[in-house]
Design a protein around this motif. Structure first.
Motif, PDB file in Angstrom:
ATOM      1  N   UNK A  61       1.034  -1.230  -0.137  1.00 40.53           N
ATOM      2  CA  UNK A  61      -0.034   0.040   0.018  1.00 40.53           C
ATOM      3  C   UNK A  61       0.922   1.538   0.056  1.00 40.53           C
ATOM      4  N   UNK A  62       0.417   2.285  -0.616  1.00 37.79           N
ATOM      5  CA  UNK A  62       1.387   3.319  -0.839  1.00 37.79           C
ATOM      6  C   UNK A  62       0.419   4.786  -1.055  1.00 37.79           C
ATOM      7  N   UNK A  63       0.886   5.869  -0.611  1.00 37.00           N
ATOM      8  CA  UNK A  63       0.047   6.959  -0.852  1.00 37.00           C
ATOM      9  C   UNK A  63       0.457   7.538  -2.399  1.00 37.00           C
ATOM     10  N   UNK A  64      -0.597   8.020  -2.996  1.00 41.77           N
ATOM     11  CA  UNK A  64      -0.520   8.407  -4.361  1.00 41.77           C
ATOM     12  C   UNK A  64      -0.307  10.092  -4.192  1.00 41.77           C
ATOM     13  N   UNK A  70      -7.219  18.535  -2.191  1.00 47.23           N
ATOM     14  CA  UNK A  70      -6.623  19.247  -1.110  1.00 47.23           C
ATOM     15  C   UNK A  70      -5.992  18.686  -0.050  1.00 47.23           C
ATOM     16  N   UNK A  71      -4.667  18.940  -0.043  1.00 49.96           N
ATOM     17  CA  UNK A  71      -3.727  18.220   0.791  1.00 49.96           C
ATOM     18  C   UNK A  71      -3.183  19.444   1.811  1.00 49.96           C
ATOM     19  N   UNK A  72      -2.741  19.416   3.068  1.00 46.54           N
ATOM     20  CA  UNK A  72      -2.173  20.227   3.798  1.00 46.54           C
ATOM     21  C   UNK A  72      -2.850  20.968   4.783  1.00 46.54           C
ATOM     22  N   UNK A  73      -4.313  21.113   4.716  1.00 45.08           N
ATOM     23  CA  UNK A  73      -5.000  21.756   5.480  1.00 45.08           C
ATOM     24  C   UNK A  73      -6.360  20.923   5.867  1.00 45.08           C
ATOM     25  N   UNK A  74      -7.149  21.273   6.812  1.00 49.78           N
ATOM     26  CA  UNK A  74      -8.373  20.376   7.182  1.00 49.78           C
ATOM     27  C   UNK A  74      -9.602  20.816   6.223  1.00 49.78           C
ATOM     28  N   UNK A  75     -10.297  19.711   5.837  1.00 51.51           N
ATOM     29  CA  UNK A  75     -10.028  18.708   6.186  1.00 51.51           C
ATOM     30  C   UNK A  75      -8.734  17.867   5.046  1.00 51.51           C
ATOM     31  N   UNK A  78      -6.174  12.476   1.352  1.00 52.12           N
ATOM     32  CA  UNK A  78      -4.841  11.563   0.811  1.00 52.12           C
ATOM     33  C   UNK A  78      -5.456  10.443   0.159  1.00 52.12           C
ATOM     34  N   UNK A  79      -5.001  10.292  -1.043  1.00 55.13           N
ATOM     35  CA  UNK A  79      -5.369   8.947  -1.996  1.00 55.13           C
ATOM     36  C   UNK A  79      -4.595   7.856  -1.770  1.00 55.13           C
ATOM     37  N   UNK A  80      -4.764   6.852  -1.426  1.00 59.88           N
ATOM     38  CA  UNK A  80      -4.024   5.668  -1.503  1.00 59.88           C
ATOM     39  C   UNK A  80      -4.328   4.674  -2.477  1.00 59.88           C
ATOM     40  N   UNK A  81      -3.106   3.880  -2.885  1.00 64.02           N
ATOM     41  CA  UNK A  81      -3.321   2.583  -3.872  1.00 64.02           C
ATOM     42  C   UNK A  81      -2.552   1.378  -3.401  1.00 64.02           C
ATOM     43  N   UNK A  82      -2.571   0.491  -4.162  1.00 64.95           N
ATOM     44  CA  UNK A  82      -1.722  -0.920  -3.698  1.00 64.95           C
ATOM     45  C   UNK A  82      -1.177  -1.330  -5.095  1.00 64.95           C
ATOM     46  N   UNK A 108     -14.087   3.531  -0.483  1.00 64.49           N
ATOM     47  CA  UNK A 108     -13.737   2.257  -1.350  1.00 64.49           C
ATOM     48  C   UNK A 108     -12.797   2.716  -2.671  1.00 64.49           C
ATOM     49  N   UNK A 109     -12.567   4.002  -3.027  1.00 66.11           N
ATOM     50  CA  UNK A 109     -11.663   4.560  -4.067  1.00 66.11           C
ATOM     51  C   UNK A 109     -10.318   4.604  -3.448  1.00 66.11           C
ATOM     52  N   UNK A 110     -10.008   4.273  -2.145  1.00 64.51           N
ATOM     53  CA  UNK A 110      -8.942   4.599  -1.636  1.00 64.51           C
ATOM     54  C   UNK A 110      -8.439   6.177  -1.041  1.00 64.51           C
ATOM     55  N   UNK A 111      -9.513   6.842  -1.067  1.00 63.95           N
ATOM     56  CA  UNK A 111      -9.573   8.237  -0.513  1.00 63.95           C
ATOM     57  C   UNK A 111      -9.588   8.578   0.897  1.00 63.95           C
TER      58      UNK A 111
END
Length: 156
Positions: A61-64, A70-75, A78-82, A108-111
């Protein structure tokens, strides 16, 4: 992988990977000038599993990259994949889960979507192989502790 130059314009590539027979490709022609290769040279190497290789050789598993999220603020999203190293007959579809939805949920799409918290907390994100629910891989995600939730109230 080992890459070596045999002579100007001719290279050798050797690949050794666990569960696969070693492969060496010699005399790969590469266009060069006085500074080295001019452009990438595509090389296709077919790896063949050893006779004792397990059906599933690797599942990770790894982050994409954010790809528009939007990354770095709330909310925080992060998307993950395998990555699945198995025969093509093995389906790579997974079921995503979070051990602590109070820290982050994952669809279920890894977000992954974090929950805003001023208290540090952790969750385990797990991908379970649909074709074989006994095969799973996990990663930890931590959040909170001094987080400033700029877009809304603190969730907890």
């Amino acid at each position: 992988m080992n890459i070596s130059r045999d002579r100007p314009g001719s290279w050798t590539v050797s690949v050794q990977r666990r569960w696969y027979r070693p492969v060496t490709v010699r005399d790969i022609r590469v266009e060069e000038d006085g500074c080295g290769p001019v452009r990438p040279t595509p090389v296709t190497i077919q790896l063949k599993p050893t006779s004792d290789a397990p059906r599933i050789r690797e599942f990770s598993i790894f982050p994409v990259s954010a790809d528009g999220l939007l990354v770095g603020s709330w909310p925080y999203f992060q998307r993950y994949s395998t990555a699945l190293d198995a025969p093509s007959i093995a389906n790579g579809a997974v079921i995503w889960s979070s051990s602590n939805p109070g820290v982050a949920t994952i669809d279920q799409s890894g977000v992954l979507r974090s929950v805003c918290s001023r208290t540090p907390a952790w969750t385990t994100i797990t991908a379970t192989l649909k074709a074989d629910p006994g095969v799973m891989v996990s990663t930890r995600f931590g959040w909170g502790g001094g987080t400033v939730c700029k877009r809304g109230a603190v969730d907890r």
